[in-house]
Design a protein around this motif. Structure first.
Motif, PDB file in Angstrom:
ATOM      1  N   LEU A  35       0.855  -1.169   0.000  1.00 48.78           N
ATOM      2  CA  LEU A  35       0.000   0.000   0.000  1.00 48.78           C
ATOM      3  C   LEU A  35       0.894   1.222   0.000  1.00 48.78           C
ATOM      4  O   LEU A  35       1.792   1.347   0.827  1.00 48.78           O
ATOM      5  N   GLU A  36       0.670   2.116  -0.948  1.00 49.01           N
ATOM      6  CA  GLU A  36       1.469   3.333  -1.042  1.00 49.01           C
ATOM      7  C   GLU A  36       0.552   4.543  -1.030  1.00 49.01           C
ATOM      8  O   GLU A  36      -0.565   4.494  -1.545  1.00 49.01           O
ATOM      9  N   ASP A  37       1.038   5.609  -0.440  1.00 49.46           N
ATOM     10  CA  ASP A  37       0.311   6.883  -0.411  1.00 49.46           C
ATOM     11  C   ASP A  37      -1.074   6.760   0.209  1.00 49.46           C
ATOM     12  O   ASP A  37      -1.961   7.539  -0.118  1.00 49.46           O
ATOM     13  N   GLU A  38      -1.273   5.780   1.060  1.00 49.52           N
ATOM     14  CA  GLU A  38      -2.533   5.555   1.784  1.00 49.52           C
ATOM     15  C   GLU A  38      -3.729   5.289   0.887  1.00 49.52           C
ATOM     16  O   GLU A  38      -4.822   5.050   1.382  1.00 49.52           O
ATOM     17  N   GLN A  39      -3.565   5.343  -0.431  1.00 44.32           N
ATOM     18  CA  GLN A  39      -4.710   5.165  -1.309  1.00 44.32           C
ATOM     19  C   GLN A  39      -4.430   4.316  -2.545  1.00 44.32           C
ATOM     20  O   GLN A  39      -5.322   4.123  -3.366  1.00 44.32           O
ATOM     21  N   THR A  40      -3.228   3.810  -2.700  1.00 49.95           N
ATOM     22  CA  THR A  40      -2.894   3.015  -3.879  1.00 49.95           C
ATOM     23  C   THR A  40      -2.408   1.640  -3.459  1.00 49.95           C
ATOM     24  O   THR A  40      -1.397   1.511  -2.765  1.00 49.95           O
ATOM     25  N   LEU A  41      -3.149   0.615  -3.871  1.00 50.25           N
ATOM     26  CA  LEU A  41      -2.783  -0.767  -3.602  1.00 50.25           C
ATOM     27  C   LEU A  41      -2.073  -1.322  -4.824  1.00 50.25           C
ATOM     28  O   LEU A  41      -2.580  -1.225  -5.941  1.00 50.25           O
ATOM     29  N   TRP A  42      -0.891  -1.863  -4.613  1.00 55.80           N
ATOM     30  CA  TRP A  42      -0.120  -2.497  -5.683  1.00 55.80           C
ATOM     31  C   TRP A  42      -0.225  -4.003  -5.499  1.00 55.80           C
ATOM     32  O   TRP A  42       0.054  -4.525  -4.424  1.00 55.80           O
ATOM     33  N   ILE A  43      -0.627  -4.686  -6.553  1.00 54.86           N
ATOM     34  CA  ILE A  43      -0.690  -6.143  -6.561  1.00 54.86           C
ATOM     35  C   ILE A  43       0.352  -6.613  -7.566  1.00 54.86           C
ATOM     36  O   ILE A  43       0.197  -6.424  -8.772  1.00 54.86           O
ATOM     37  N   ASP A  44       1.451  -7.169  -7.058  1.00 54.61           N
ATOM     38  CA  ASP A  44       2.514  -7.687  -7.913  1.00 54.61           C
ATOM     39  C   ASP A  44       2.404  -9.201  -7.959  1.00 54.61           C
ATOM     40  O   ASP A  44       2.358  -9.856  -6.915  1.00 54.61           O
ATOM     41  N   VAL A  45       2.341  -9.760  -9.164  1.00 49.00           N
ATOM     42  CA  VAL A  45       2.289 -11.205  -9.319  1.00 49.00           C
ATOM     43  C   VAL A  45       3.547 -11.651 -10.066  1.00 49.00           C
ATOM     44  O   VAL A  45       3.986 -11.020 -11.014  1.00 49.00           O
ATOM     45  N   ASP A  46       4.136 -12.740  -9.582  1.00 50.85           N
ATOM     46  CA  ASP A  46       5.367 -13.242 -10.181  1.00 50.85           C
ATOM     47  C   ASP A  46       5.345 -14.759 -10.075  1.00 50.85           C
ATOM     48  O   ASP A  46       5.619 -15.316  -9.021  1.00 50.85           O
ATOM     49  N   GLU A  47       4.979 -15.390 -11.162  1.00 52.21           N
ATOM     50  CA  GLU A  47       4.930 -16.845 -11.164  1.00 52.21           C
ATOM     51  C   GLU A  47       6.358 -17.371 -11.147  1.00 52.21           C
ATOM     52  O   GLU A  47       7.177 -17.021 -11.989  1.00 52.21           O
ATOM     53  N   ASP A  48       6.645 -18.184 -10.181  1.00 53.59           N
ATOM     54  CA  ASP A  48       7.980 -18.717  -9.977  1.00 53.59           C
ATOM     55  C   ASP A  48       8.413 -19.558 -11.172  1.00 53.59           C
ATOM     56  O   ASP A  48       7.831 -20.594 -11.458  1.00 53.59           O
ATOM     57  N   ALA A  49       9.428 -19.089 -11.869  1.00 49.47           N
ATOM     58  CA  ALA A  49       9.908 -19.788 -13.068  1.00 49.47           C
ATOM     59  C   ALA A  49      10.435 -21.179 -12.743  1.00 49.47           C
ATOM     60  O   ALA A  49      10.462 -22.051 -13.607  1.00 49.47           O
ATOM     61  N   ARG A  50      10.826 -21.410 -11.485  1.00 43.83           N
ATOM     62  CA  ARG A  50      11.325 -22.732 -11.120  1.00 43.83           C
ATOM     63  C   ARG A  50      10.240 -23.799 -11.240  1.00 43.83           C
ATOM     64  O   ARG A  50      10.529 -24.970 -11.398  1.00 43.83           O
ATOM     65  N   ARG A  51       8.952 -23.397 -11.149  1.00 42.37           N
ATOM     66  CA  ARG A  51       7.870 -24.358 -11.291  1.00 42.37           C
ATOM     67  C   ARG A  51       7.824 -24.931 -12.697  1.00 42.37           C
ATOM     68  O   ARG A  51       7.347 -26.025 -12.914  1.00 42.37           O
ATOM     69  N   SER A  52       8.284 -24.163 -13.660  1.00 43.41           N
ATOM     70  CA  SER A  52       8.316 -24.663 -15.034  1.00 43.41           C
ATOM     71  C   SER A  52       9.738 -25.123 -15.335  1.00 43.41           C
ATOM     72  O   SER A  52      10.418 -24.587 -16.172  1.00 43.41           O
ATOM     73  N   SER A  53      10.154 -26.116 -14.626  1.00 40.23           N
ATOM     74  CA  SER A  53      11.510 -26.637 -14.663  1.00 40.23           C
ATOM     75  C   SER A  53      11.939 -27.026 -16.075  1.00 40.23           C
ATOM     76  O   SER A  53      11.164 -27.555 -16.861  1.00 40.23           O
ATOM     77  N   SER A  54      13.198 -26.766 -16.381  1.00 36.50           N
ATOM     78  CA  SER A  54      13.720 -27.066 -17.714  1.00 36.50           C
ATOM     79  C   SER A  54      13.910 -28.563 -17.934  1.00 36.50           C
ATOM     80  O   SER A  54      14.118 -28.993 -19.058  1.00 36.50           O
ATOM     81  N   ASP A  55      13.823 -29.398 -16.877  1.00 35.95           N
ATOM     82  CA  ASP A  55      13.976 -30.835 -17.063  1.00 35.95           C
ATOM     83  C   ASP A  55      12.668 -31.497 -17.509  1.00 35.95           C
ATOM     84  O   ASP A  55      12.614 -32.696 -17.713  1.00 35.95           O
ATOM     85  N   THR A  56      11.623 -30.697 -17.702  1.00 33.72           N
ATOM     86  CA  THR A  56      10.350 -31.214 -18.207  1.00 33.72           C
ATOM     87  C   THR A  56      10.343 -31.128 -19.721  1.00 33.72           C
ATOM     88  O   THR A  56      10.664 -30.099 -20.297  1.00 33.72           O
ATOM     89  N   ASP A  57       9.983 -32.233 -20.376  1.00 33.39           N
ATOM     90  CA  ASP A  57       9.884 -32.250 -21.834  1.00 33.39           C
ATOM     91  C   ASP A  57       8.447 -31.954 -22.232  1.00 33.39           C
ATOM     92  O   ASP A  57       7.555 -32.785 -22.085  1.00 33.39           O
ATOM     93  N   TYR A  58       8.224 -30.747 -22.739  1.00 34.68           N
ATOM     94  CA  TYR A  58       6.889 -30.350 -23.167  1.00 34.68           C
ATOM     95  C   TYR A  58       6.640 -30.789 -24.594  1.00 34.68           C
ATOM     96  O   TYR A  58       7.513 -30.660 -25.458  1.00 34.68           O
ATOM     97  N   VAL A  59       5.459 -31.303 -24.854  1.00 39.30           N
ATOM     98  CA  VAL A  59       5.021 -31.596 -26.214  1.00 39.30           C
ATOM     99  C   VAL A  59       4.435 -30.326 -26.805  1.00 39.30           C
ATOM    100  O   VAL A  59       4.663 -29.990 -27.957  1.00 39.30           O
ATOM    101  N   ASP A  60       3.688 -29.591 -25.983  1.00 46.31           N
ATOM    102  CA  ASP A  60       3.095 -28.317 -26.377  1.00 46.31           C
ATOM    103  C   ASP A  60       3.021 -27.467 -25.115  1.00 46.31           C
ATOM    104  O   ASP A  60       2.637 -27.950 -24.053  1.00 46.31           O
ATOM    105  N   ARG A  61       3.399 -26.207 -25.203  1.00 47.67           N
ATOM    106  CA  ARG A  61       3.356 -25.329 -24.043  1.00 47.67           C
ATOM    107  C   ARG A  61       2.742 -24.000 -24.440  1.00 47.67           C
ATOM    108  O   ARG A  61       3.335 -23.229 -25.189  1.00 47.67           O
TER     109      ARG A  61
END
Length: 119
Positions: free
Chosen positions: A42-68
């Motif tokens: 919360l900044e300036d008492e009136q602005t809510l910041w929602i930051d989203v950051d999907e952890d890239a480690r969840r999409s590990s490079s050792d996974t062989d994708y057929v389609d992504r």
């Protein structure tokens, strides 16, 4: 709708801001994340910041994708509320892809990070 901006694309995040008498309630539809992927501040008492950051480690490079087609996503949504709020008493929950932030109304309070609790 507000957009979550990232380097590859933008996608919308529907956000509702409700006046609940002594507090504002912000609800944002941001499915596909874990609560630890979401940072609130919360900044300036009136602005809510929602930051989203999907952890890239969840999409590990050792996974062989057929389609992504689901890319790693990160970005920011900002929400302005009409009156100053007390960040020290703010709370948040994230359940089934819906983030709910409760912001008690107040005067003269500095911003702070808001923790998200699991249900």
């Amino acid at each position: 709708m507000r957009e979550i901006h990232d380097t590859d694309q933008s996608h919308t995040a529907p956000v509702d801001v409700m006046d609940d008498g002594d507090r504002f309630v912000v609800q944002a539809d941001i499915p596909g994340y874990e609560s630890e992927d979401i940072d609130l501040r919360l900044e300036d008492e009136q602005t809510l910041w929602i930051d989203v950051d999907e952890d890239a480690r969840r999409s590990s490079s050792d996974t062989d994708y057929v389609d992504r087609q689901r890319p790693d996503r990160s970005g920011t949504v900002t929400v302005d509320v009409p009156d100053p709020v007390d960040g020290t008493e703010a709370s948040a929950t994230y359940e089934r892809g819906v983030l709910t932030v409760r912001l008690p109304k107040a005067d003269g309070v500095d911003g702070r990070t808001i923790e998200i609790s699991e249900r």
